[in-house]
Design a protein around this motif. Structure first.
Motif, PDB file in Angstrom:
ATOM      1  N   ILE A 142       0.735  -1.147  -0.202  1.00  0.00           N
ATOM      2  CA  ILE A 142       0.004   0.068   0.005  1.00  0.00           C
ATOM      3  C   ILE A 142       0.801   1.364   0.028  1.00  0.00           C
ATOM      4  O   ILE A 142       0.555   2.100  -0.852  1.00  0.00           O
ATOM      5  CB  ILE A 142      -1.012  -0.009   1.339  1.00  0.00           C
ATOM      6  N   GLU A 143       2.088   1.245   0.753  1.00  0.00           N
ATOM      7  CA  GLU A 143       2.704   2.341   0.945  1.00  0.00           C
ATOM      8  C   GLU A 143       3.862   2.491   0.231  1.00  0.00           C
ATOM      9  O   GLU A 143       4.799   3.359   0.012  1.00  0.00           O
ATOM     10  CB  GLU A 143       3.115   2.672   2.657  1.00  0.00           C
ATOM     11  N   GLU A 144       3.978   1.334  -0.579  1.00  0.00           N
ATOM     12  CA  GLU A 144       5.357   1.258  -1.662  1.00  0.00           C
ATOM     13  C   GLU A 144       6.751   1.110  -1.035  1.00  0.00           C
ATOM     14  O   GLU A 144       7.554   1.589  -1.600  1.00  0.00           O
ATOM     15  CB  GLU A 144       5.392   1.989  -2.699  1.00  0.00           C
ATOM     16  N   ALA A 145       6.740   0.682   0.386  1.00  0.00           N
ATOM     17  CA  ALA A 145       8.109   0.630   1.123  1.00  0.00           C
ATOM     18  C   ALA A 145       8.786  -0.544   0.453  1.00  0.00           C
ATOM     19  O   ALA A 145       8.241  -1.616   0.039  1.00  0.00           O
ATOM     20  CB  ALA A 145       7.810   0.275   2.474  1.00  0.00           C
ATOM     21  N   PRO A 146      10.059  -0.269   0.318  1.00  0.00           N
ATOM     22  CA  PRO A 146      11.036  -1.291  -0.281  1.00  0.00           C
ATOM     23  C   PRO A 146      10.822  -2.688   0.768  1.00  0.00           C
ATOM     24  O   PRO A 146      10.883  -2.410   1.844  1.00  0.00           O
ATOM     25  CB  PRO A 146      12.446  -0.885  -0.161  1.00  0.00           C
TER      26      PRO A 146
END
Length: 315
Positions: free
Chosen positions: A110-114
């Protein structure tokens, strides 16, 4: 049931072969388990991303994902488990904390964190890691609807983290929720192979046709390389005729896609998660641990290419 003599032929010390008693058998089994786990399994040429899916609950899906991962890891292979079930059962079984504030797969999708920022090392294993799931994932099905490339969020994260050079993992096992929603679709789009655990009971094949239809749709529109490579029979009770009949029907229909190894009903397998462990560390000499070790060896020896027969040949 193997005798102590049979275990001895598989590598147990000779003294155990002389006494065919329950204690001798258990001791020999433990030695065999340790010996087998030390035999290297073949490494794949590239990471194998396997989706463990079945929308029917209670078939041993999460149990299969974590125990196969542990079995591969104890044999020296580098394994990542991605917990995609909001219940977080795979995280629990691997002893990974997954309360709401923990960075998780939700942040990745959802947050596109690595993905590398949420991976956690599994205690007790040198080559096993986990991406945990938290309760935040429960609302992600709704949140994903409005996002760009909603079906490919997981694939993009996997390609950035797992398939980069040099390859950090040999296997990635994705544990899906017991549904056919967007989380499972993300897993199917992000994976190369599907592993379906099938319970050896009357309703084993109920709903399986819908899962196979969804896999076909994903293959046609989103991931043409996806293949059902492996089917594993779980909760096999050799004392019942029903289990044998179900196993026979599944093998008749799916052919060589079904592993030769079956996973028996085992109290040890059920107990292990309550201690934050897989059965591979909780009781490595148990029938469940030995079965998952042999199933993992079959998967490793088959390899991605030769395992893609099964359903595709029958289509």
């Amino acid at each position: 049931m193997h005798t102590a003599t049979e275990y001895a032929r598989l590598g147990a010390p000779g003294s155990l072969a002389d006494t065919d008693t329950p204690i001798a058998r258990e001791a020999a089994a433990a030695l065999m388990a340790v010996g087998r786990s030390r035999i290297p399994m073949p490494k794949p040429d590239a990471p194998r991303v396997m989706v463990v899916a079945n929308q029917k609950g209670g078939v041993g899906k999460t149990t299969t994902a974590v125990n196969l991962a542990a079995a591969l890891a104890v044999s020296g292979l580098r394994v990542l488990v991605i917990d995609l079930d909001p219940q977080g059962n795979a995280s629990t079984a691997l002893g990974i904390d997954h309360h709401a504030e923990i960075p998780s797969i939700y942040d990745v999708m959802i947050e596109e964190a690595p993905m590398g920022t949420v991976v956690q090392k599994v205690e007790g294993f040198e080559t096993l890691w986990c991406v945990p799931a938290t309760i935040d994932l429960a609302g992600s099905e709704i949140e994903l609807v409005s996002l760009v490339a909603r079906e490919a969020r997981l694939r993009n994260a996997i390609e950035a983290h797992v398939k980069a050079e040099p390859y950090p993992y040999d296997y990635v096992l994705i544990d899906c929720p017991p549904s056919l929603g967007l989380l499972t679709v993300n897993a199917l789009v992000g994976g190369d192979e599907v592993l379906i655990p099938i319970q050896c009971e009357y309703y084993a094949l109920e709903g399986l046709s819908q899962l196979l239809k969804n896999i076909d749709l994903v293959r046609a529109h989103l991931n043409q390389d996806l293949a059902v490579s492996t089917i594993l029979l779980t909760m096999y009770d050799a004392r019942t005729r029903l289990a044998a009949q179900v196993a026979e029907e599944v093998r008749k229909y799916f052919g060589d896609t079904v592993l030769k190894t079956t996973v028996p009903r085992s109290v040890r397998i059920s107990e292990a998660p309550s201690y934050g462990q897989t059965v591979m560390t909780y009781d490595p000499a148990s029938s469940g641990a030995l079965s998952y070790l042999e199933a993992a060896r079959e998967i490793a020896e088959r390899g991605a290419g030769s395992a893609r027969r099964g359903i595709e040949e029958q289509a």
